[in-house]
Write a protein that holds these residues in place. Structure first.
Motif, PDB file in Angstrom:
ATOM      1  N   ILE A 104      35.968  33.300  83.929  1.00  0.00           N
ATOM      2  CA  ILE A 104      35.991  32.109  84.770  1.00  0.00           C
ATOM      3  C   ILE A 104      36.067  32.577  86.216  1.00  0.00           C
ATOM      4  O   ILE A 104      37.079  33.108  86.657  1.00  0.00           O
ATOM      5  CB  ILE A 104      37.179  31.188  84.424  1.00  0.00           C
ATOM      6  CG1 ILE A 104      37.098  30.757  82.955  1.00  0.00           C
ATOM      7  CG2 ILE A 104      37.180  29.966  85.352  1.00  0.00           C
ATOM      8  CD1 ILE A 104      38.249  29.882  82.499  1.00  0.00           C
ATOM      9  N   GLY A 105      34.960  32.414  86.910  1.00  0.00           N
ATOM     10  CA  GLY A 105      34.872  32.828  88.305  1.00  0.00           C
ATOM     11  C   GLY A 105      34.846  31.629  89.226  1.00  0.00           C
ATOM     12  O   GLY A 105      35.349  30.556  88.885  1.00  0.00           O
ATOM     13  N   GLN A 106      34.241  31.782  90.378  1.00  0.00           N
ATOM     14  CA  GLN A 106      34.233  30.730  91.389  1.00  0.00           C
ATOM     15  C   GLN A 106      33.045  29.800  91.194  1.00  0.00           C
ATOM     16  O   GLN A 106      33.183  28.727  90.644  1.00  0.00           O
ATOM     17  CB  GLN A 106      34.228  31.356  92.777  1.00  0.00           C
ATOM     18  CG  GLN A 106      35.491  32.147  93.027  1.00  0.00           C
ATOM     19  CD  GLN A 106      35.548  32.766  94.411  1.00  0.00           C
ATOM     20  OE1 GLN A 106      36.618  33.024  94.884  1.00  0.00           O
ATOM     21  NE2 GLN A 106      34.420  33.018  95.052  1.00  0.00           N
ATOM     22  N   ALA A 107      31.887  30.220  91.650  1.00  0.00           N
ATOM     23  CA  ALA A 107      30.652  29.446  91.547  1.00  0.00           C
ATOM     24  C   ALA A 107      29.503  30.429  91.719  1.00  0.00           C
ATOM     25  O   ALA A 107      29.672  31.484  92.318  1.00  0.00           O
ATOM     26  CB  ALA A 107      30.593  28.364  92.622  1.00  0.00           C
ATOM     27  N   PRO A 108      28.335  30.096  91.202  1.00  0.00           N
ATOM     28  CA  PRO A 108      27.198  31.006  91.388  1.00  0.00           C
ATOM     29  C   PRO A 108      26.894  31.205  92.873  1.00  0.00           C
ATOM     30  O   PRO A 108      27.004  30.266  93.667  1.00  0.00           O
ATOM     31  CB  PRO A 108      26.035  30.280  90.704  1.00  0.00           C
ATOM     32  CG  PRO A 108      26.662  29.255  89.829  1.00  0.00           C
ATOM     33  CD  PRO A 108      27.979  28.898  90.451  1.00  0.00           C
ATOM     34  N   GLY A 109      26.519  32.416  93.229  1.00  0.00           N
ATOM     35  CA  GLY A 109      26.072  32.706  94.578  1.00  0.00           C
ATOM     36  C   GLY A 109      24.593  32.393  94.725  1.00  0.00           C
ATOM     37  O   GLY A 109      23.932  31.945  93.784  1.00  0.00           O
ATOM     38  N   PRO A 127      33.496  26.764  98.848  1.00  0.00           N
ATOM     39  CA  PRO A 127      34.288  26.710  97.613  1.00  0.00           C
ATOM     40  C   PRO A 127      33.509  26.026  96.493  1.00  0.00           C
ATOM     41  O   PRO A 127      32.606  25.221  96.745  1.00  0.00           O
ATOM     42  CB  PRO A 127      35.506  25.864  98.006  1.00  0.00           C
ATOM     43  CG  PRO A 127      35.562  25.903  99.485  1.00  0.00           C
ATOM     44  CD  PRO A 127      34.138  26.068  99.962  1.00  0.00           C
ATOM     45  N   PRO A 128      33.886  26.309  95.247  1.00  0.00           N
ATOM     46  CA  PRO A 128      33.244  25.620  94.124  1.00  0.00           C
ATOM     47  C   PRO A 128      33.479  24.113  94.218  1.00  0.00           C
ATOM     48  O   PRO A 128      34.531  23.682  94.706  1.00  0.00           O
ATOM     49  CB  PRO A 128      33.923  26.201  92.885  1.00  0.00           C
ATOM     50  CG  PRO A 128      35.014  27.076  93.352  1.00  0.00           C
ATOM     51  CD  PRO A 128      34.929  27.222  94.828  1.00  0.00           C
ATOM     52  N   ARG A 129      32.522  23.347  93.779  1.00  0.00           N
ATOM     53  CA  ARG A 129      32.677  21.895  93.760  1.00  0.00           C
ATOM     54  C   ARG A 129      33.846  21.548  92.826  1.00  0.00           C
ATOM     55  O   ARG A 129      33.972  22.119  91.748  1.00  0.00           O
ATOM     56  CB  ARG A 129      31.400  21.216  93.264  1.00  0.00           C
ATOM     57  CG  ARG A 129      30.216  21.344  94.199  1.00  0.00           C
ATOM     58  CD  ARG A 129      30.404  20.676  95.537  1.00  0.00           C
ATOM     59  NE  ARG A 129      30.963  19.330  95.387  1.00  0.00           N
ATOM     60  CZ  ARG A 129      31.624  18.688  96.350  1.00  0.00           C
ATOM     61  NH1 ARG A 129      31.822  19.245  97.510  1.00  0.00           N
ATOM     62  NH2 ARG A 129      32.077  17.491  96.116  1.00  0.00           N
TER      63      ARG A 129
END
Length: 191
Positions: free
Chosen positions: A37-42, A96-98
């Motif tokens: 579980i990471g942040q969001a796709p780059g 930041p991630p949504r």
């Protein structure tokens, strides 16, 4: 499981807030053993449709001591970010991630992924969301106290090249945490 993946990949709940059309990027199967579980796709992941398809992914695979073939095998690794789509770029990197994705989809995913043996929480967004009151004051403290969260979670700093300064300031991470991470990953993959 295919129905859930299909619903997520067609999700548009945050479309109005994204700089590009929604393109959820994640990977999992009903036999995934480790959940990342990471942040969001780059931006590179958004363009290619492949999660962790950049220098951060190369570093993460080095930390885990796994080849790309293992890493991208959904029967071994589920890859589920906090935000499923590329959120855009800000002044100091990606935004930041949504906030809509995790509360909407993560409970369904965790219920469906019954073979998960280890969850890697990469970065502060994942750690804040999952560790809640168990979280220490800082990401560094979470990572240095990783044993407190086992066997369920293994908190990690983001493997971005931007965090190389953090790694130089915290040599214990490479010396102590990475060997234990590799041990936990091997254990989860064979159990």
């Amino acid at each position: 499981m295919d129905s859930l993946l299909n619903r997520i990949t067609n999700c548009t709940i945050c479309q109005a807030s994204l700089p590009y059309p929604p393109k959820p990027i994640l990977s999992f199967s009903d036999t995934s053993r480790i959940l990342i579980i990471g942040q969001a796709p780059g931006r590179k992941a958004h363009d290619s449709g492949i999660p962790w398809n950049d220098a951060s992914g190369e570093e993460l695979r080095r930390w885990l001591a796994v080849a790309p073939a293992e890493f991208y095998d959904p029967s071994l690794f589920g890859i589920v970010p906090m935000g499923f789509c590329f959120p855009g770029t800000g002044k100091s990197g990606d935004l930041p991630p949504r906030p809509e994705c995790a509360p909407t989809w993560h409970p369904q995913l965790l219920t469906a992924l019954t073979d998960i043996k280890l969850i890697l929480l990469i970065g502060s967004y994942a750690q804040s969301y999952y560790l809640k009151e168990r979280s220490y004051r800082t990401l560094t403290e979470n990572v240095s106290h990783y044993r407190d969260f086992l066997p369920d979670y293994f908190p990690l700093v983001h493997p971005s090249p931007r965090n190389r300064i953090w790694q130089k300031k915290n040599p214990w991470f490479e010396e102590e945490v990475i060997p234990e991470l590799r041990k936990q990953v091997r254990k989860a993959l064979v159990s």
